[in-house]
Design an enzyme around this catalytic site. Structure first.
Site, PDB file in Angstrom:
ATOM      1  N   CYS A 145       0.781  -0.938  -0.077  1.00 56.71           N
ATOM      2  CA  CYS A 145       0.061  -0.002   0.084  1.00 56.71           C
ATOM      3  C   CYS A 145       0.890   1.277   0.002  1.00 56.71           C
ATOM      4  O   CYS A 145       1.974   1.334  -0.015  1.00 56.71           O
ATOM      5  CB  CYS A 145      -0.900   0.033   1.168  1.00 56.71           C
ATOM      6  SG  CYS A 145      -0.141   0.061   2.544  1.00 56.71           S
ATOM      7  N   ASP A 181      -8.643   6.802 -39.223  1.00 53.80           N
ATOM      8  CA  ASP A 181      -8.133   6.972 -40.204  1.00 53.80           C
ATOM      9  C   ASP A 181      -8.360   6.027 -41.177  1.00 53.80           C
ATOM     10  O   ASP A 181      -8.769   4.641 -40.709  1.00 53.80           O
ATOM     11  CB  ASP A 181      -6.459   6.947 -39.852  1.00 53.80           C
ATOM     12  CG  ASP A 181      -5.675   6.917 -41.448  1.00 53.80           C
ATOM     13  OD1 ASP A 181      -5.878   8.015 -41.929  1.00 53.80           O
ATOM     14  OD2 ASP A 181      -5.048   6.075 -41.518  1.00 53.80           O
TER      15      ASP A 181
END
Length: 709
Positions: free
Chosen positions: A17, A399
């Site tokens: 943590c 594209d």
């Protein structure tokens, strides 16, 4: 002379943590020769820059072990010990046992005197870990967090004559603290799964002998052998053998890809039916799989906007709750005449009720799980911020070349004109003549013609005096005749020939978005070839999928001519088309769409489209496996040439945002209800803690659902 610093990375145990990360940095900061240290708690990794003249990497690793974070062998992810060997679990269980014994002792007059010391022991034993974290955060980081609020509440409860409630608080909260490491380990399962894909050894040919070596010892240009069914050790190029290769571990493609000498292969791909000899083009530490793992780990550390907001909110919220609790303890007796002892206990219950336990964990647990799941399915997202933005996308700009289409033209039609004494007698003969003229050309149309002829196994005629006709085509001598291969303008404008019966075919084919190439002599055209960069087979379903998940518009940006662009768009189901665009025009158009419609995702190859990808809210590079530029420049990288991965990525991002909102909503409702009940005096301290822990476990379980997506 300045000593050059070196960098070493290692995975360490006991890093579960942010508190562990802060403690590690504090302990290592004063180490002589240390230049910089970066801690990645989500992936249990430490990156250290150091002066090799002052300290060695061995000494740094020894120091890490000394302070309680031992480095792991071979860079493997650490595993938590079994619960019965985990100190946090043991102390939590001991706290619960002491609490239970104290509670039972209270029913026996002869043992009642033992209840208080047993309760106090339960508080000390159960709170040793989170109490230490609270004091360290306060002293070294100047932070008041949830651990501090819980510690104060337990101490105050015991001081106010409620040691049993204080012990109950500590026991219940210590359970969630003990479970935190196992939750973090669960979120690392996606990374662990990716790491497990790589083989441990490779069969290498050196000095004429074959020997197995650890994959870490593979050098550039080493030739290694991959037997059928084995995973490929590192990125390379096939020098011998033909086989199908399952690239799903890297690209997420469901269908194996046929590979032959000269083709690239990726680390962790699975070889099919035949042995392959591969020349290593990347070391194990720098191959595609290693880079994917590194990018996912770094992405998990990058917080999104909402997560950063929650963290900033938490830094101010916890101290504010402590202040409000103190004020409440003073106001209730002074203003409302409540007994001091009752007022302090009610304020204590309020502090615990208002603690943002589930709130602060609701976003990171969900985001980390989603990032790992996406990577396991061939989608690399560079961080939580891009996941958030991807979930808000309303317009997708694509594209054309290489994204919607295959990126290489194909011969679709071969049409023979009216019989000519000097012309070819069949369509195959026409195609063979065209391929012969174009044989030495590297033009994409020429390569497509040659590929088509090779596919039909046609024999190419002998040619001489081959030359390129810039902007028009090519010509060559075949059997004493000058053969021309070029666009219609070459024959009409330069050779002054009538296209005759081919004119209607040319018009029809061009209307279908195809490029027409005429084959003939300086006397007459003999026939034509039609070519087109065809739509990807999955394109139409993918565009429909985008609409189905809530994308309002799908637009196409291309430098191709409007007629071809419109045909492709119509076949794919595209909503809007913008053609004849230069790279700078694409950037301007993306900017224009963003201003008009908000969140825009631009999808391209990540190389030629890099400026437009950078301009969009989220830039997505498709087919990025093995492409360094695409992996580096895009916000999201689709490892395979598969538009369905785009639909998957957007869908996952939307589901992630939905789960985050659910978690935040649940957390806010629980905190709100507990605060009201605490202030009204309706809840006891244990009841508030139980409600908090249940909501926290629900939020964790909800976030971990994303591991199964």
């Amino acid at each position: 002379m300045t000593q050059k610093t070196l960098t070493v990375e290692c995975r360490v145990a006991n890093l579960d943590c942010e508190n562990d990360a802060a403690a590690l940095k504090r302990e290592m900061t004063e180490t002589i020769g240390l230049a910089d240290i970066i801690v990645f708690p989500k992936s249990a990794k430490v990156r250290v820059s150091y002066d090799p003249g002052a300290v060695s990497d061995g000494e740094l690793k020894a120091k890490l072990s000394e302070i309680g974070f031992p480095p792991q062998a071979r860079g493997e992810l650490p595993s938590l010990p079994k619960p019965w060997r985990n100190l946090k679990v043991i102390t939590s269980a001991a706290s619960g046992l002491l609490l239970s014994i104290g509670w039972v002792a209270g029913f026996w007059p002869v043992f009642q005197v033992l209840s208080l010391p047993l309760y106090l022991s339960a508080i000390v034993v159960g709170g040793c870990f989170f109490g230490r974290e609270a004091s360290q955060a306060l002293v070294f980081e100047r932070k008041i967090g949830i651990e501090f609020l819980m510690s104060i509440a337990a101490i105050v409860a015991a001081a106010m004559g409620q040691p049993a409630e204080g012990a109950m608080l500590v026991f219940l909260y210590s359970i969630s603290e003990a479970a935190e490491g196992y939750t973090e380990e669960k979120t690392r399962s996606a990374i662990r799964a990716l790491m497990a894909l790589a083989p441990k050894v490779a069969l290498v040919r050196r000095d004429g002998a074959e020997l197995e070596v650890p994959v870490e010892d593979l050098a550039l240009d080493d030739v290694f052998i991959v037997r059928p069914g084995e995973s490929i050790a590192t990125d390379g190029e096939i020098i011998n053998g033909i086989s199908s290769v399952n690239q799903a571990p890297v690209t997420g493609e469901s269908v194996p890809v046929d590979k032959a000498p000269g083709d690239k292969v990726f680390a962790a791909s699975i070889n099919g039916e035949a042995a392959l000899e591969v020349r290593a083009t990347r070391t194990f530490a720098d191959n595609t799989l290693a880079r994917i793992i590194q990018m996912v780990e770094e992405a998990q550390e990058r917080r999104g906007k909402s997560q950063r907001f929650i963290e900033r909110f938490g830094l101010r919220y916890s101290p504010a709750i402590l202040v409000v609790g103190i004020v409440l303890a003073l106001i209730l007796p002074l203003v409302f005449g409540m007994d001091w002892r009752d007022a302090i206990m009610r304020a204590t219950i309020f502090i615990v009720a208002a603690a943002p336990c589930a709130l602060v964990i609701s976003i990171p647990i969900t985001m980390v799980a989603s990032l790992g799941t996406a990577a396991r399915n061939g989608v690399l997202v560079k961080g939580g911020v891009y996941f958030e933005e991807l979930g808000k996308v309303q317009v997708v700009a694509l594209d054309k070349t290489g994204t919607l289409t295959r990126g290489e033209p194909e011969v679709t039609d071969v049409i023979l004109g009216k019989a000519s004494p000097a012309g070819p007698a069949s369509e195959d003969a026409l195609l063979a003549l065209a391929a012969g003229v174009e044989r030495r050309s590297e033009h994409p149309l020429a390569r497509a013609i040659i590929k088509k002829a090779q596919k039909r196994q046609l024999k190419f005629p002998e040619v001489s005096d081959a030359r390129s006709l810039t902007g028009a085509g090519a010509q060559a001598q075949i059997d004493g005749v000058t053969v021309f291969v070029g666009n219609p303008a070459l024959f009409e404008d330069q050779l002054r020939l009538s296209l005759g019966d081919l004119a209607s075919d040319i018009h029809r084919l061009q209307s279908d978005g195809k490029t027409v190439v005429i084959v003939g002599s300086d006397q007459a055209p003999w026939g034509l070839l039609a070519l087109r960069d065809n739509l990807r087979p999955d394109a139409r379903n993918a565009i429909k999928g985008l609409h189905d998940i809530g994308v309002r518009r799908v637009v196409m940006l291309t430098g191709d001519n409007p007629r071809t662009a419109q045909v492709i768009a119509s076949e794919a189901g595209i909503d809007e088309v913008y053609a004849d665009l230069k790279p700078e025009d694409k950037v301007a158009k993306v900017r224009e769409i963003t201003v008009a419609s908000g969140h825009v995702a631009m999808v391209g190859d990540g190389v030629n489209d890099a400026p437009a990808l950078a301009e969009a809210t989220v830039g997505v590079a498709m087919g990025a496996a093995g492409t360094d530029v695409a992996l580096e420049t895009a916000d999201v990288a689709l490892m395979a040439d598969d538009l369905n991965k785009l639909v998957y990525a957007l869908g996952l991002a939307r589901r992630t945002q939905s789960v985050v909102r659910q978690n935040l909503g649940l957390s806010a409702v629980v905190i709100g209800a507990l605060i009201i009940g605490a202030v009204a005096g309706q809840f006891s301290l244990p009841a508030v803690v139980v409600a908090h822990e249940i909501s926290e476990f629900i939020v964790i379980a909800s976030g971990l659902r994303m591991l199964r997506e």
